[in-house]
Design a protein around this motif. Structure first.
Motif, mmCIF file in Angstrom:
data_model
loop_
_atom_site.group_PDB
_atom_site.id
_atom_site.type_symbol
_atom_site.label_atom_id
_atom_site.label_comp_id
_atom_site.label_asym_id
_atom_site.label_seq_id
_atom_site.Cartn_x
_atom_site.Cartn_y
_atom_site.Cartn_z
ATOM 1 N N THR A 1 0.859 -1.181 0.000
ATOM 2 C CA THR A 1 0.000 0.000 0.000
ATOM 3 C C THR A 1 0.898 1.233 0.000
ATOM 4 N N LEU A 2 0.669 2.133 -0.953
ATOM 5 C CA LEU A 2 1.513 3.315 -1.117
ATOM 6 C C LEU A 2 0.657 4.562 -0.936
ATOM 7 N N ASP A 3 0.599 5.053 0.287
ATOM 8 C CA ASP A 3 -0.267 6.184 0.603
ATOM 9 C C ASP A 3 0.363 7.537 0.303
ATOM 10 N N ASP A 4 1.669 7.569 0.019
ATOM 11 C CA ASP A 4 2.366 8.843 -0.171
ATOM 12 C C ASP A 4 2.511 9.226 -1.640
ATOM 13 N N LEU A 5 1.749 8.593 -2.515
ATOM 14 C CA LEU A 5 1.829 8.875 -3.938
ATOM 15 C C LEU A 5 0.472 9.325 -4.464
ATOM 16 N N PRO A 6 0.447 10.104 -5.555
ATOM 17 C CA PRO A 6 -0.823 10.633 -6.079
ATOM 18 C C PRO A 6 -1.665 9.556 -6.757
ATOM 19 N N ARG A 7 -2.970 9.802 -6.787
ATOM 20 C CA ARG A 7 -3.910 8.913 -7.456
ATOM 21 C C ARG A 7 -4.105 9.353 -8.907
ATOM 22 N N ASP A 8 -4.592 8.460 -9.701
ATOM 23 C CA ASP A 8 -4.953 8.742 -11.092
ATOM 24 C C ASP A 8 -6.156 9.684 -11.098
ATOM 25 N N GLU A 9 -5.941 10.925 -11.533
ATOM 26 C CA GLU A 9 -7.021 11.911 -11.489
ATOM 27 C C GLU A 9 -7.941 11.835 -12.709
ATOM 28 N N ALA A 10 -7.620 11.001 -13.660
ATOM 29 C CA ALA A 10 -8.453 10.851 -14.863
ATOM 30 C C ALA A 10 -8.654 9.369 -15.166
ATOM 31 N N PRO A 11 -9.332 8.636 -14.257
ATOM 32 C CA PRO A 11 -9.438 7.180 -14.407
ATOM 33 C C PRO A 11 -10.215 6.718 -15.631
ATOM 34 N N SER A 12 -10.964 7.635 -16.259
ATOM 35 C CA SER A 12 -11.703 7.254 -17.461
ATOM 36 C C SER A 12 -10.988 7.662 -18.746
ATOM 37 N N ALA A 13 -9.808 8.269 -18.612
ATOM 38 C CA ALA A 13 -9.066 8.729 -19.787
ATOM 39 C C ALA A 13 -8.491 7.558 -20.572
ATOM 40 N N LYS A 14 -8.347 7.747 -21.874
ATOM 41 C CA LYS A 14 -7.775 6.716 -22.733
ATOM 42 C C LYS A 14 -6.250 6.823 -22.726
ATOM 43 N N SER A 15 -5.593 5.680 -22.755
ATOM 44 C CA SER A 15 -4.133 5.637 -22.838
ATOM 45 C C SER A 15 -3.719 5.461 -24.290
ATOM 46 N N ASP A 16 -2.524 5.963 -24.633
ATOM 47 C CA ASP A 16 -2.039 5.760 -26.005
ATOM 48 C C ASP A 16 -1.348 4.415 -26.177
ATOM 49 N N GLY A 17 -1.335 3.605 -25.108
ATOM 50 C CA GLY A 17 -0.759 2.264 -25.209
ATOM 51 C C GLY A 17 0.717 2.182 -24.894
ATOM 52 N N THR A 18 1.358 3.306 -24.538
ATOM 53 C CA THR A 18 2.778 3.273 -24.203
ATOM 54 C C THR A 18 2.975 2.600 -22.847
ATOM 55 N N VAL A 19 3.861 1.630 -22.814
ATOM 56 C CA VAL A 19 4.175 0.903 -21.588
ATOM 57 C C VAL A 19 5.688 0.845 -21.430
ATOM 58 N N VAL A 20 6.152 0.750 -20.171
ATOM 59 C CA VAL A 20 7.594 0.725 -19.929
ATOM 60 C C VAL A 20 7.947 -0.393 -18.965
ATOM 61 N N HIS A 21 9.182 -0.860 -19.095
ATOM 62 C CA HIS A 21 9.721 -1.923 -18.253
ATOM 63 C C HIS A 21 11.076 -1.489 -17.717
ATOM 64 N N PRO A 22 11.264 -1.425 -16.398
ATOM 65 C CA PRO A 22 12.571 -1.054 -15.844
ATOM 66 C C PRO A 22 13.550 -2.227 -15.917
ATOM 67 N N ASP A 23 14.764 -1.957 -16.403
ATOM 68 C CA ASP A 23 15.791 -3.001 -16.464
ATOM 69 C C ASP A 23 16.219 -3.437 -15.069
ATOM 70 N N ASP A 24 16.084 -2.521 -14.115
ATOM 71 C CA ASP A 24 16.441 -2.799 -12.727
ATOM 72 C C ASP A 24 15.458 -2.036 -11.845
ATOM 73 N N THR A 25 15.536 -2.232 -10.541
ATOM 74 C CA THR A 25 14.669 -1.497 -9.629
ATOM 75 C C THR A 25 14.901 0.002 -9.788
ATOM 76 N N VAL A 26 13.803 0.766 -9.883
ATOM 77 C CA VAL A 26 13.908 2.211 -10.067
ATOM 78 C C VAL A 26 13.142 2.927 -8.955
ATOM 79 N N PRO A 27 13.588 4.138 -8.568
ATOM 80 C CA PRO A 27 12.887 4.897 -7.533
ATOM 81 C C PRO A 27 11.577 5.464 -8.061
ATOM 82 N N VAL A 28 10.614 5.613 -7.163
ATOM 83 C CA VAL A 28 9.309 6.167 -7.503
ATOM 84 C C VAL A 28 9.069 7.401 -6.642
#
Length: 264
Positions: A58-85
């Motif tokens: 559970t990550l309470d210190d991060l923002p929520r998706d403010e446009a949950p009904s918005a369409k995505s352009d399909g771009t997805v990413v994969h981190p090669d290693d653990t990355v900071p958020v």
């Protein structure tokens, strides 16, 4: 940018650890529940360890998706290693996104881009939690698929390149354990060695809104099959979406990270 990330039922799912496969359904809200660790929890010794952005946290210190009904352009990413958020570009990290989830590669959809940064949808609670990750060290791809679930009609629609390729009557969450609405994504693919009611379980990056814990896992919502056709078109599940065999076969070809839109 490559064309597509790995497909749900690709090599990773078939070669996952037997212990994980044997308990695949315990991960989901249909038979899963585990009280996830909260952001900011300090381990023994007093040194604070950043929580991992996985389906178990559970990550309470991060923002929520403010446009949950918005369409995505399909771009997805994969981190090669653990990355900071981070909560904002350049802000201190409050979590880490690992390169793997459920023994498979982590692919998350991009919601927004700024120079050097990507805002992505995360698989943790609360539903719709997002975070900013550095653009360096990321593999980028585009999924041409879109999955939509209409809870009112109890219908799942799969499209590719904007063209509908399939639509099915499905079973959704019961009134006391509803399927959560909003924007999520295909998180992983699990193939139980001894399937009881589905040969494949496809968790998404969302959780039951009413079940914090159920049966030993984090209550992750998933697509999966069901042996009895009479359930389709009904609201009878713990939050998961039960789909016909043909729908499950089609969903198995959908790349990880693909956006999933769930509406009332």
């Amino acid at each position: 940018m490559s064309d597509e990330p790995p497909r749900a039922a690709g090599r990773t799912a078939r070669t996952a650890a037997p212990a994980l496969l044997a308990t695949a359904l315990l991960v989901t809200g249909c038979g899963g529940g585990h009280k996830g660790a909260s952001a900011g929890a300090s381990p023994a010794g007093g040194m604070e360890k950043l929580p991992e952005a996985t389906t178990y946290t559970t990550l309470d210190d991060l923002p929520r998706d403010e446009a949950p009904s918005a369409k995505s352009d399909g771009t997805v990413v994969h981190p090669d290693d653990t990355v900071p958020v981070s909560a904002k570009p350049g802000a201190p990290a409050v979590a880490e996104l690992p390169s793997t989830q459920l023994k498979g590669p982590t692919w998350v959809p991009v919601l927004e881009s700024r120079p050097g940064w990507r805002r992505v949808l995360l698989p943790s609670r609360p539903n719709g939690v997002t975070g900013w990750i550095p653009d360096s060290g990321l593999k980028s791809a585009r999924s041409s698929s879109t999955v939509k679930v209409d809870l009112g009609d109890r219908r799942l629609t799969l499209s590719r390149d904007g063209r509908q390729v399939g639509a099915w009557s499905v079973a959704v969450g019961a009134p006391k354990t509803p399927t959560p609405t909003g924007r999520t994504f295909l998180l992983a693919s699990l193939a139980p060695e001894k399937p009881t009611f589905s040969p494949l379980v496809l968790p998404v990056g969302a959780h039951s809104a009413t079940l914090d814990t159920f049966g030993g896992g984090p209550g992750t919502v998933a697509f999966h099959g069901w042996p009895t056709k009479s359930v389709f078109g009904k609201a009878v599940t713990h939050g998961c979406v039960r789909v016909p065999a043909d729908a499950l076969k089609q969903l198995a070809e959908v790349p990880l990270g693909t956006p999933v839109q769930i509406t009332d």
